[in-house]
Design a protein around this motif. Structure first.
Motif, short mmCIF file in Angstrom:
data_model
loop_
_atom_site.label_atom_id
_atom_site.label_comp_id
_atom_site.label_asym_id
_atom_site.label_seq_id
_atom_site.Cartn_x
_atom_site.Cartn_y
_atom_site.Cartn_z
N ASP A 282 0.83 -1.21 0.00
CA ASP A 282 0.00 0.00 0.00
C ASP A 282 0.86 1.26 0.00
O ASP A 282 0.57 2.23 -0.72
CB ASP A 282 -0.93 0.01 1.21
N ARG B 19 2.40 1.81 -3.46
CA ARG B 19 1.41 2.27 -4.44
C ARG B 19 1.11 3.75 -4.26
O ARG B 19 0.88 4.48 -5.22
CB ARG B 19 0.12 1.45 -4.29
N ASP B 20 1.11 4.19 -3.00
CA ASP B 20 0.85 5.60 -2.72
C ASP B 20 2.02 6.50 -3.15
O ASP B 20 1.84 7.70 -3.36
CB ASP B 20 0.59 5.81 -1.23
#
Length: 254
Positions: free
Chosen positions: A56, A59-60
Motif C-alpha cells: 500500500d 502504491r501511494d
C-alpha cells in the motif's frame, strides 16, 4: 561503493523486480524506492499483514505504480519456482530479484553456540537464497538487465566468536550468490554477462523505529534502510559486467 551516491534521477520504467522479504523495514524501503523509480514490483513475504502495508505504501508513492504482494514459502523450492514463473508470465519479463530475507541468532561465546541456531539460520539465510536463485535464474538470463542482489553483513568475512552460526550462514549465502554470478559470466561468453549477481555488504541496518526506541544510540557504521534502497535501485544503471560477481560495500571494508 557507498550509500551516499545520488540516484534520484534513476529510472526503472518497464522493469519488473521481485523482492523477497519485502515486509521488513529494509524490504518496505526497497519496495517503496523501486516503485517510485517506475518499476513494477512483485513483493513476497510470509507476514501478510506487513506485506500489505508495504504494498500500500509503495502504491501511494507513485501514481499508477504496479505493486503486488504474494505470500510465498521460500523454503519450498516448488512454490518459489511457481512464484518466479507466475511473475514472468503475468508481466512478460523479470529483471531482478532482491533478497532481503533476514534473521539473526547469536551466543555469549563460541563454546556456548547452540546448533539449533544454525538450523534456523541455514533455512532463513541459505536455503532461501538457493531457492530464489534457482527459481529466477532462467528468467534473469532472458532479461536485458537482470539483477540478483543479496544483502549481506560484514561479519561474514570477519566472524566473531559469538556469531559463528550467523557469520557462517551469511558466508555460505555469499558463496552461493558468487557462484550464480559465475554462471551469468559464463552464459554471457565473450560479450560479457547480460545479467548480474552481486552482494551489498552492510555492518548492520538501522531505521526510524530503531532510532525512536534507542534515542541515545549512535548506530555507528550502520546503513539506513533508505540508503540501502537507494543503492539497490542504482544497480540497474550500472553495466552488468561492472556489477556481476562483486561485493559492493556500503560500510568500510573489513
Amino acid at each position: 561503493m557507498t550509500g551516499d551516491s545520488d540516484m534520484s534521477g534513476a529510472t526503472l520504467d518497464g522493469a519488473v523486480i521481485a523482492v523477497a522479504g519485502a515486509a521488513g523495514p529494509a524490504g518496505q524501503a526497497t519496495v517503496l524506492r523501486l516503485a517510485a523509480a517506475g518499476a513494477t514490483v512483485v513483493a513476497a513475504d510470509a507476514d501478510t499483514t506487513r506485506l500489505g502495508e508495504a504494498v500500500d505504501a509503495a502504491r501511494d508513492a507513485r501514481a499508477g505504480a504496479t505493486v503486488t504482494g504474494d505470500t510465498v514459502d521460500l523454503l519450498d523450492l516448488a512454490a518459489t519456482r511457481a512464484w518466479a514463473e507466475r511473475t514472468e508470465k503475468t508481466f512478460g519479463r523479470i529483471d531482478g530479484l532482491v533478497h532481503l530475507v533476514g534473521g539473526w541468532r547469536g551466543s555469549p561465546s563460541f563454546a556456548e553456540t547452540d546448533l539449533a541456531d544454525w538450523e534456523v539460520l541455514e533455512k532463513l539465510l541459505i536455503r532461501t537464497v538457493q531457492h530464489t536463485s534457482l527459481a529466477f535464474h532462467d528468467g534473469l538470463l532472458r532479461s536485458d538487465r537482470g539483477r540478483y542482489l543479496l544483502i549481506s553483513a560484514a561479519g561474514a568475512s570477519k566472524p566473531t566468536a559469538g556469531n559463528a552460526a550467523y557469520a557462517a550462514s551469511k558466508a555460505a549465502a555469499e558463496a552461493w550468490t558468487l557462484a550464480l554470478g559465475d554462471a551469468f559470466r559464463k552464459a554471457g561468453g565473450e560479450d560479457g554477462p547480460r545479467a548480474a549477481a552481486a552482494i551489498l555488504v552492510v555492518k548492520a541496518l538501522v531505521h526510524d523505529a530503531m532510532r525512536a526506541e534507542r534515542p541515545n544510540a549512535k548506530f555507528a557504521g550502520f546503513t539506513d534502510v533508505t540508503d540501502l534502497a537507494e543503492a539497490i535501485a542504482g544497480l540497474w544503471d550500472r553495466p552488468a559486467r561492472e556489477v556481476n560477481g562483486n561485493r559492493l560495500w556500503l560500510t568500510p571494508e573489513t
